[in-house]
Design a protein around this motif. Structure first.
Motif, PDB file in Angstrom:
ATOM      1  N   GLY A  17      44.728  24.391 -72.684  1.00 46.50           N
ATOM      2  CA  GLY A  17      43.702  23.640 -73.400  1.00 46.50           C
ATOM      3  C   GLY A  17      43.377  22.291 -72.811  1.00 46.50           C
ATOM      4  N   VAL A  18      44.024  21.888 -71.718  1.00 46.78           N
ATOM      5  CA  VAL A  18      43.740  20.605 -71.075  1.00 46.78           C
ATOM      6  C   VAL A  18      42.376  20.693 -70.378  1.00 46.78           C
ATOM      7  CG1 VAL A  18      44.486  18.946 -69.321  1.00 46.78           C
ATOM      8  CG2 VAL A  18      46.183  20.131 -70.750  1.00 46.78           C
ATOM      9  N   ARG A  19      41.517  19.699 -70.589  1.00 48.01           N
ATOM     10  CA  ARG A  19      40.196  19.708 -69.975  1.00 48.01           C
ATOM     11  C   ARG A  19      39.880  18.440 -69.186  1.00 48.01           C
ATOM     12  NH1 ARG A  19      41.011  24.128 -70.705  1.00 48.01           N
ATOM     13  NH2 ARG A  19      39.708  25.779 -71.602  1.00 48.01           N
ATOM     14  N   ASP A  20      40.793  17.496 -69.134  1.00 41.41           N
ATOM     15  CA  ASP A  20      40.593  16.312 -68.305  1.00 41.41           C
ATOM     16  C   ASP A  20      41.944  15.737 -67.937  1.00 41.41           C
ATOM     17  OD1 ASP A  20      39.293  14.364 -66.855  1.00 41.41           O
ATOM     18  OD2 ASP A  20      38.675  13.176 -68.601  1.00 41.41           O
ATOM     19  N   SER A  48      32.909  27.210 -64.567  1.00 39.09           N
ATOM     20  CA  SER A  48      33.927  27.698 -63.631  1.00 39.09           C
ATOM     21  C   SER A  48      35.329  27.368 -64.127  1.00 39.09           C
ATOM     22  CB  SER A  48      33.698  27.124 -62.229  1.00 39.09           C
ATOM     23  OG  SER A  48      33.838  25.711 -62.225  1.00 39.09           O
ATOM     24  N   GLU A  49      35.471  26.221 -64.797  1.00 40.46           N
ATOM     25  CA  GLU A  49      36.775  25.884 -65.371  1.00 40.46           C
ATOM     26  C   GLU A  49      37.124  26.830 -66.521  1.00 40.46           C
ATOM     27  OE1 GLU A  49      38.715  22.272 -64.092  1.00 40.46           O
ATOM     28  OE2 GLU A  49      38.289  24.217 -63.171  1.00 40.46           O
ATOM     29  N   GLU A  50      36.103  27.238 -67.299  1.00 45.87           N
ATOM     30  CA  GLU A  50      36.383  28.166 -68.401  1.00 45.87           C
ATOM     31  C   GLU A  50      36.806  29.540 -67.875  1.00 45.87           C
ATOM     32  OE1 GLU A  50      36.695  27.177 -71.424  1.00 45.87           O
ATOM     33  OE2 GLU A  50      36.031  25.155 -70.854  1.00 45.87           O
ATOM     34  N   VAL A  51      36.262  29.943 -66.733  1.00 48.22           N
ATOM     35  CA  VAL A  51      36.697  31.206 -66.113  1.00 48.22           C
ATOM     36  C   VAL A  51      38.170  31.094 -65.722  1.00 48.22           C
ATOM     37  CG1 VAL A  51      36.419  32.738 -64.132  1.00 48.22           C
ATOM     38  CG2 VAL A  51      34.398  31.850 -65.315  1.00 48.22           C
ATOM     39  N   ARG A  52      38.538  29.982 -65.097  1.00 45.10           N
ATOM     40  CA  ARG A  52      39.922  29.795 -64.674  1.00 45.10           C
ATOM     41  C   ARG A  52      40.858  29.652 -65.870  1.00 45.10           C
ATOM     42  NH1 ARG A  52      40.558  25.101 -62.223  1.00 45.10           N
ATOM     43  NH2 ARG A  52      42.398  25.750 -61.053  1.00 45.10           N
ATOM     44  N   ALA A  53      40.310  29.176 -67.000  1.00 46.64           N
ATOM     45  CA  ALA A  53      41.123  29.054 -68.201  1.00 46.64           C
ATOM     46  C   ALA A  53      41.261  30.373 -68.942  1.00 46.64           C
ATOM     47  CB  ALA A  53      40.513  28.015 -69.136  1.00 46.64           C
ATOM     48  N   GLY A  54      40.429  31.363 -68.567  1.00 46.13           N
ATOM     49  CA  GLY A  54      40.482  32.655 -69.223  1.00 46.13           C
ATOM     50  C   GLY A  54      39.643  32.746 -70.478  1.00 46.13           C
ATOM     51  N   THR A  55      38.764  31.759 -70.736  1.00 46.26           N
ATOM     52  CA  THR A  55      37.934  31.766 -71.940  1.00 46.26           C
ATOM     53  C   THR A  55      36.515  32.266 -71.679  1.00 46.26           C
ATOM     54  OG1 THR A  55      37.288  29.457 -71.576  1.00 46.26           O
ATOM     55  CG2 THR A  55      39.247  29.859 -72.942  1.00 46.26           C
ATOM     56  N   LEU A  56      36.165  32.525 -70.412  1.00 49.36           N
ATOM     57  CA  LEU A  56      34.849  33.060 -70.053  1.00 49.36           C
ATOM     58  C   LEU A  56      35.049  34.100 -68.963  1.00 49.36           C
ATOM     59  CD1 LEU A  56      31.690  32.631 -70.429  1.00 49.36           C
ATOM     60  CD2 LEU A  56      31.828  31.213 -68.368  1.00 49.36           C
ATOM     61  N   SER A  57      34.381  35.235 -69.098  1.00 50.54           N
ATOM     62  CA  SER A  57      34.544  36.287 -68.097  1.00 50.54           C
ATOM     63  C   SER A  57      33.808  35.931 -66.810  1.00 50.54           C
ATOM     64  CB  SER A  57      34.007  37.616 -68.631  1.00 50.54           C
ATOM     65  OG  SER A  57      32.595  37.596 -68.703  1.00 50.54           O
ATOM     66  N   GLU A  69      32.067  15.480 -51.825  1.00 52.33           N
ATOM     67  CA  GLU A  69      32.123  15.425 -53.289  1.00 52.33           C
ATOM     68  C   GLU A  69      33.273  16.306 -53.801  1.00 52.33           C
ATOM     69  OE1 GLU A  69      28.136  16.518 -54.411  1.00 52.33           O
ATOM     70  OE2 GLU A  69      27.463  14.442 -54.305  1.00 52.33           O
ATOM     71  N   VAL A  70      34.478  15.829 -53.599  1.00 46.76           N
ATOM     72  CA  VAL A  70      35.662  16.599 -53.994  1.00 46.76           C
ATOM     73  C   VAL A  70      36.575  15.836 -54.942  1.00 46.76           C
ATOM     74  CG1 VAL A  70      35.675  17.978 -51.867  1.00 46.76           C
ATOM     75  CG2 VAL A  70      36.934  15.804 -51.936  1.00 46.76           C
ATOM     76  N   SER A  71      36.173  14.634 -55.331  1.00 42.80           N
ATOM     77  CA  SER A  71      37.071  13.806 -56.144  1.00 42.80           C
ATOM     78  C   SER A  71      37.302  14.376 -57.533  1.00 42.80           C
ATOM     79  CB  SER A  71      36.508  12.389 -56.250  1.00 42.80           C
ATOM     80  OG  SER A  71      36.478  11.761 -54.981  1.00 42.80           O
ATOM     81  N   ASN A  72      36.315  15.086 -58.082  1.00 43.12           N
ATOM     82  CA  ASN A  72      36.499  15.719 -59.400  1.00 43.12           C
ATOM     83  C   ASN A  72      37.241  17.040 -59.215  1.00 43.12           C
ATOM     84  OD1 ASN A  72      33.969  16.451 -58.109  1.00 43.12           O
ATOM     85  ND2 ASN A  72      33.542  17.704 -59.902  1.00 43.12           N
ATOM     86  N   MET A  73      38.516  16.923 -58.855  1.00 44.58           N
ATOM     87  CA  MET A  73      39.327  18.101 -58.551  1.00 44.58           C
ATOM     88  C   MET A  73      39.409  19.042 -59.746  1.00 44.58           C
ATOM     89  SD  MET A  73      42.441  15.995 -56.803  1.00 44.58           S
ATOM     90  CE  MET A  73      41.930  14.316 -57.210  1.00 44.58           C
ATOM     91  N   PRO A  74      39.250  20.342 -59.534  1.00 46.84           N
ATOM     92  CA  PRO A  74      39.496  21.299 -60.625  1.00 46.84           C
ATOM     93  C   PRO A  74      40.921  21.135 -61.144  1.00 46.84           C
ATOM     94  CG  PRO A  74      38.427  22.379 -58.763  1.00 46.84           C
ATOM     95  CD  PRO A  74      38.814  21.009 -58.295  1.00 46.84           C
ATOM     96  N   LEU A  75      41.089  21.297 -62.419  1.00 48.52           N
ATOM     97  CA  LEU A  75      42.414  21.116 -63.010  1.00 48.52           C
ATOM     98  C   LEU A  75      43.292  22.340 -62.737  1.00 48.52           C
ATOM     99  CD1 LEU A  75      41.584  19.513 -66.462  1.00 48.52           C
ATOM    100  CD2 LEU A  75      41.710  18.463 -64.195  1.00 48.52           C
ATOM    101  N   PRO A  76      44.609  22.150 -62.678  1.00 48.79           N
ATOM    102  CA  PRO A  76      45.511  23.291 -62.477  1.00 48.79           C
ATOM    103  C   PRO A  76      45.290  24.366 -63.539  1.00 48.79           C
ATOM    104  CG  PRO A  76      46.691  21.223 -62.193  1.00 48.79           C
ATOM    105  CD  PRO A  76      45.338  20.864 -62.718  1.00 48.79           C
ATOM    106  N   ALA A  77      45.269  25.612 -63.090  1.00 48.74           N
ATOM    107  CA  ALA A  77      44.963  26.720 -64.004  1.00 48.74           C
ATOM    108  C   ALA A  77      45.907  26.773 -65.186  1.00 48.74           C
ATOM    109  CB  ALA A  77      44.988  28.035 -63.230  1.00 48.74           C
ATOM    110  N   LYS A  78      47.184  26.496 -64.957  1.00 50.17           N
ATOM    111  CA  LYS A  78      48.122  26.622 -66.067  1.00 50.17           C
ATOM    112  C   LYS A  78      47.867  25.575 -67.146  1.00 50.17           C
ATOM    113  CE  LYS A  78      52.188  24.077 -64.290  1.00 50.17           C
ATOM    114  NZ  LYS A  78      53.605  24.249 -63.898  1.00 50.17           N
TER     115      LYS A  78
END
Length: 587
Positions: free
Chosen positions: A476-479, A184-193, A462-471
């Protein structure tokens, strides 16, 4: 070595030894009116000698439910437990209990863990039951069943439902939960459709069973074995594997013998057992959720387990299991590679040698013949994935009662970090702003989410692992360092500080931190600090407005009586045990 023949022999011998002092005899032995009522309504095809007070009456606490998909196969498991109980001379009774599907219920399954434990405890106490077999799988089911069993303290054995088979997608393993977060993070990053993401859905869940990563379900099954409450070698058998049904049959035979010996949870789950569980948690790279569950179970038993014990005991334990989310493989691989026994043989010197299992034998005894069959999945002691794993307990002015982090799932370069806080007053506030292109955030920012503790949400989601900001994902930030008073899925990963206590809703300092404050995380130094005079501030109005304020029902009882994550998030009036005694008749 635990053999089927030994289980059968012990079960039958002890059934005969204990047949005159059954707890159920208080219901079934005699000839008065109340005994007549108890027996008559239960006959319905049972043999005449089933209800004389001489044969053990065994409940099968069954969390099977179509709405708990990971437990939907437990009715089949229960049938095999029944066969074993009949064979050993007992009388089985299916007892459906509260079932919590982690992936389905809102706002969070954790809200009802204590309710499930309380309801199961009361049903076991109220009924003519001499012992119980506990069937669980999905995250909260095994913890709630063990809390109940500890409180009523009748002979009990756990049969975990087992993990699902490995999934694959585009030729590579696909771990349930972990790869949801990753893809799901890769979709938001634009690297996976989005279409590719949706295509993976049908590949992820390919059989019955709970999560196949080292999530909370897998962790708690393995910890149940480490606590001594399963037949050794049971935890981790895949749900579709016929050997699980064999172990279910064995458990049915064993529980009858346990009743005869009067072997109770309080004799099995001792301080040494919890030490073994903490060593296991570190060695397998288990879920952070295990901390609140083990603390709650210990609280029911009166075992003096503290948050610091997870650090003191587990910090020096090597990570030996290469499984998602901390590694590469899945639970089916762990079983194939030698299972939990092979892992724990490598760290046997760290285990308490005196504690026993439900078989009555020492826990360490069954490790002697264990072997590692695949050193890619299970590492040897001298070649670990990480030399020091476990759960790190942090303290500081942001977490005076403690917070935790799982170093094995974090990024090494972020374990010592200083950055500006970006504060979100609720999960809704987070979702509304996280992908704003104008959000003032960079890779060094510390994301803080509050109002997600037991009282605040309610239920500690279980929300502590917040998705990272899309920008940032697109850069390329992943953590990033994330801090929250809630939990995260055991399948999740990242540099996440969670279970911050006291929680913001209980007056904790997290309620008074502000965007722009400088936050310092020092995992080696075990500290979490903010450069601010928090005592001079008032909580933000937006945060206060977002807190849970239930008017009635379980949610109100929960919010008014739940304790902090640092002690297990149980209800204040449920700490301890009431035993199995019932003083009054029903008619």
């Amino acid at each position: 070595m635990i053999t089927n023949a030994r289980i059968a022999r012990v079960s039958c011998n002890h059934a005969r030894k204990g047949e005159t002092n059954m707890r159920s005899a208080e219901w079934y032995a005699g000839d008065d009116r109340n005994v007549y009522i108890h027996r008559a309504w239960m006959r319905r095809g049972l043999p005449a000698d089933a209800l004389t007070g001489k044969r053990p009456q065994i409940a099968i606490a069954n969390t099977a439910s179509d709405l708990t998909p990971c437990n939907s196969h437990l009715d089949e498991v229960a049938e095999h437990v029944k066969r074993g109980i009949w064979e050993a001379g007992g009388v089985p009774h299916n007892l459906p209990v509260v079932s919590l599907g982690e992936t389905q219920v809102r706002p969070t399954a954790m809200l009802w863990r204590n309710m499930a434990a309380m309801a199961t405890e009361e049903l076991l106490r109220a009924n003519p039951i001499d012992g119980v077999v506990l069937l669980g799988g999905c995250d909260k089911t095994i913890p709630s069943l063990l809390m109940a069993a500890a409180s009523v303290d009748l002979p009990a054995v756990v049969v975990p439902g087992g993990p699902m088979l490995n999934g694959t997608f585009r030729g590579v393993p696909l771990g349930c939960g972990t790869d949801v977060w990753r893809l799901s993070e890769e979709v938001r990053a634009g690297t996976l459709s989005e279409q590719a993401f949706l295509d993976s859905e049908s590949s992820m869940i390919r059989s019955r069973g709970h999560c196949n990563t080292m999530g909370t379900a897998s962790t708690m099954a393995l910890l149940a074995e480490a606590l001594g409450v399963t037949i050794p070698g049971t935890a981790g058998i895949p749900a579709p594997d016929s050997r699980l049904l064999v172990r279910a049959h064995d458990a049915g035979r064993l529980i009858v013998g346990m009743v005869g010996r009067d072997l109770r949870p309080s004799q099995v789950m001792t301080s040494g057992s919890f030490r073994n569980a903490i060593v296991t948690l570190a060695a397998v790279g288990g879920s952070t959720n295990a901390v609140v569950h083990l603390l709650a179970i210990a609280g029911r038993l009166g075992v003096p387990l503290k948050l610091e014990d997870f650090d003191d005991i587990g910090a020096g334990v090597p990570l030996l299991v290469d499984l998602l989310p901390a590694g590469r493989h899945l639970m089916e691989d762990l079983h194939r590679a030698g299972g939990l026994a092979a892992v724990l043989r490598e760290v046997a010197d760290l285990l308490d040698p005196d504690v026993i299992t439900v078989t009555g034998r020492p826990f360490v005894e069954h490790l002697a013949d264990a072997q590692i069959w695949d050193h890619e999945v299970i590492r040897s002691r001298d070649a670990p994935l990480q030399p020091h794993a476990g759960i790190a307990v942090l303290r500081g002015n942001l977490a005076p009662a403690g917070a935790i982090i799982k170093p094995s799932a974090a990024s090494a370069h972020l374990l010592q970090h200083r950055g500006r806080a970006l504060v979100f007053d609720s999960i809704e506030d987070f979702h509304a702003r996280v992908d704003d292109p104008d959000l003032d955030v960079d890779a060094d920012t510390v994301l803080i989410l509050r109002g997600c503790g037991p009282k605040g949400y309610p239920g500690m989601p279980e929300v502590s692992n917040m998705p990272l900001p899309a920008k940032l994902l697109q850069q390329g930030v992943r953590d990033m360092v994330r801090v929250c008073d809630g939990r995260m899925s055991g399948t999740a990963y990242g540099t996440v500080v969670l279970h911050v206590a006291p929680e913001a809703a209980a007056g904790g300092p997290l309620a008074r931190v502000r965007t722009g404050d400088w936050v310092t995380l020092d995992v080696p130094g075990r500290s979490l600090h903010v450069d601010a005079d928090l005592d001079s501030r008032e909580p933000s109005p937006a945060f206060l407005d977002a807190l849970a304020r239930p008017r009635r029902g379980w949610e109100r009882l929960y919010v008014e009586t739940v304790l902090g994550a640092d002690t297990g998030a149980d209800l204040d009036f449920l700490i301890g045990a009431s035993g199995d005694k019932v003083s009054r008749e029903s008619h």
